[in-house]
Scaffold this motif. Structure first.
Motif, mmCIF file in Angstrom:
data_model
loop_
_atom_site.group_PDB
_atom_site.id
_atom_site.type_symbol
_atom_site.label_atom_id
_atom_site.label_comp_id
_atom_site.label_asym_id
_atom_site.label_seq_id
_atom_site.Cartn_x
_atom_site.Cartn_y
_atom_site.Cartn_z
ATOM 1 N N VAL A 88 0.851 -1.189 0.000
ATOM 2 C CA VAL A 88 0.000 0.000 0.000
ATOM 3 C C VAL A 88 0.889 1.242 0.000
ATOM 4 N N SER A 114 0.166 5.159 0.131
ATOM 5 C CA SER A 114 -0.944 6.093 0.330
ATOM 6 C C SER A 114 -0.447 7.422 0.884
ATOM 7 N N ASP A 163 -1.538 -7.263 -6.257
ATOM 8 C CA ASP A 163 -2.497 -6.602 -5.359
ATOM 9 C C ASP A 163 -1.913 -5.361 -4.690
ATOM 10 N N THR A 164 -1.275 -4.529 -5.482
ATOM 11 C CA THR A 164 -0.736 -3.262 -4.995
ATOM 12 C C THR A 164 -1.832 -2.204 -4.996
ATOM 13 N N LEU A 165 -1.888 -1.394 -3.941
ATOM 14 C CA LEU A 165 -2.797 -0.253 -3.873
ATOM 15 C C LEU A 165 -1.969 1.023 -3.878
ATOM 16 N N ALA A 183 -2.798 4.902 -3.707
ATOM 17 C CA ALA A 183 -3.975 5.726 -3.432
ATOM 18 C C ALA A 183 -3.592 7.056 -2.799
ATOM 19 N N THR A 205 -3.283 -4.480 -9.683
ATOM 20 C CA THR A 205 -2.959 -3.172 -9.117
ATOM 21 C C THR A 205 -4.183 -2.263 -9.136
ATOM 22 N N THR A 206 -4.380 -1.488 -8.055
ATOM 23 C CA THR A 206 -5.403 -0.442 -8.018
ATOM 24 C C THR A 206 -4.712 0.900 -7.870
ATOM 25 N N THR A 245 -5.782 4.814 -7.536
ATOM 26 C CA THR A 245 -6.987 5.618 -7.321
ATOM 27 C C THR A 245 -6.690 6.853 -6.473
ATOM 28 N N GLY A 269 -8.946 -1.116 -0.494
ATOM 29 C CA GLY A 269 -7.846 -1.860 -1.078
ATOM 30 C C GLY A 269 -7.685 -3.241 -0.486
#
Length: 276
Positions: free
Chosen positions: A88, A90, A116-118, A120, A141-142, A144, A260
């Protein structure tokens, strides 16, 4: 700094802003590391990427990350060193990464070999090449709520050989002002499969030197985006907040991705990094 222990938290003392100089590396065995409210200055990292993340479930929250144009900043995963899951990033400021003039190889965030990386609510700006590079094996990956502004390019989907980056969601971001190429694009060398399940929707995309979105190489779908000046407050002075009456603010509020991989709620998207 080499982090080898699991479940460690490294952060500034409340009211202070500590700076870590040199390479910052989370090894594959260091699972669950949290890094918060630090300055991470990778200038003396022998031109190696910093921070490098090889351990799973690492969180970087509210940090200022740069290397003053000497190399790659974030590198997530590397063949032979570790394939992280659930990283993550962020509310960080990630800027000034990569040698100038551009080498086409130095990025703010390089998701190389990770799941599965976030990514943000970061401000990712003034990096030599990509703001976010997904190559060659970034899966799930997200991306956002970020301001991705004034980089060489904004976001790229890519792969190599039998590997490709897939199942990426890019939603509710400002991607603008790319100085060298398009704001969002893809590239697949001969013999590389196109990415699958990559979606770019509900973003404000504007002003790339070679256009906003370049889909000529395929590998992602783009729809429901707005091509308009995001009207950032004062980016030249480091204030990337959106004009709430501008053409992009309402779109981004309504387009935010869900929580996430760790179940985090959506973040604030203020364009400013918090302080402890």
């Amino acid at each position: 700094m080499k982090v080898t222990r699991r479940n460690v938290t490294l952060r500034s003392f409340p009211g202070e802003h500590a700076i870590v100089k040199g390479r910052f590396w989370i090894t594959r065995n260091a699972v669950g590391v949290r890094v918060a409210y630090l300055g991470l200055d990778g200038r003396s990292a022998a031109r190696l990427p910093s921070p490098t993340v090889n351990g799973s479930r690492a969180t970087f929250d509210g940090n200022d990350v740069t290397n003053h144009h000497t190399g790659i900043c974030f590198l997530l995963g590397s063949t032979g060193y570790g394939h992280p899951h659930g990283t993550v990033l962020s509310r960080n400021r990630i800027h000034g990464c990569g040698r100038l003039p551009s080498t086409n190889e130095h990025h703010g965030i390089y998701v190389a070999d990770a799941d599965d990386t976030l990514i943000a609510d970061n401000v990712i700006y003034a990096n030599a090449d990509r703001g976010v590079q997904l190559y060659p094996n970034a899966t799930g990956t997200t991306i956002t709520g970020n301001i991705i502004y004034g980089n060489g390019e904004g976001i790229i989907f890519s792969g190599q050989g039998g590997l490709t980056s897939s199942r990426t969601t890019v939603v509710g971001n400002v991607v603008a002002g790319s100085r060298l190429r398009a704001d969002v694009e893809s590239y697949y060398p001969p013999g590389t499969p196109r990415g699958e399940g990559n979606i770019v929707r509900g973003n404000c995309i504007f002003g790339g030197r070679k256009g906003a979105v370049d889909q000529s190489a395929g590998g992602f779908r783009s729809f429901g985006n707005v091509e308009a000046d995001p009207r950032l407050r004062m980016p030249a002075r480091g204030d990337f907040r959106l004009d709430p009456a501008g053409p992009c603010a309402a779109l981004l509020r309504s387009s935010r991705a869900p929580a996430g991989p760790h179940g985090e709620p959506p973040l604030s998207g203020s364009g400013r990094s918090p302080r402890p």
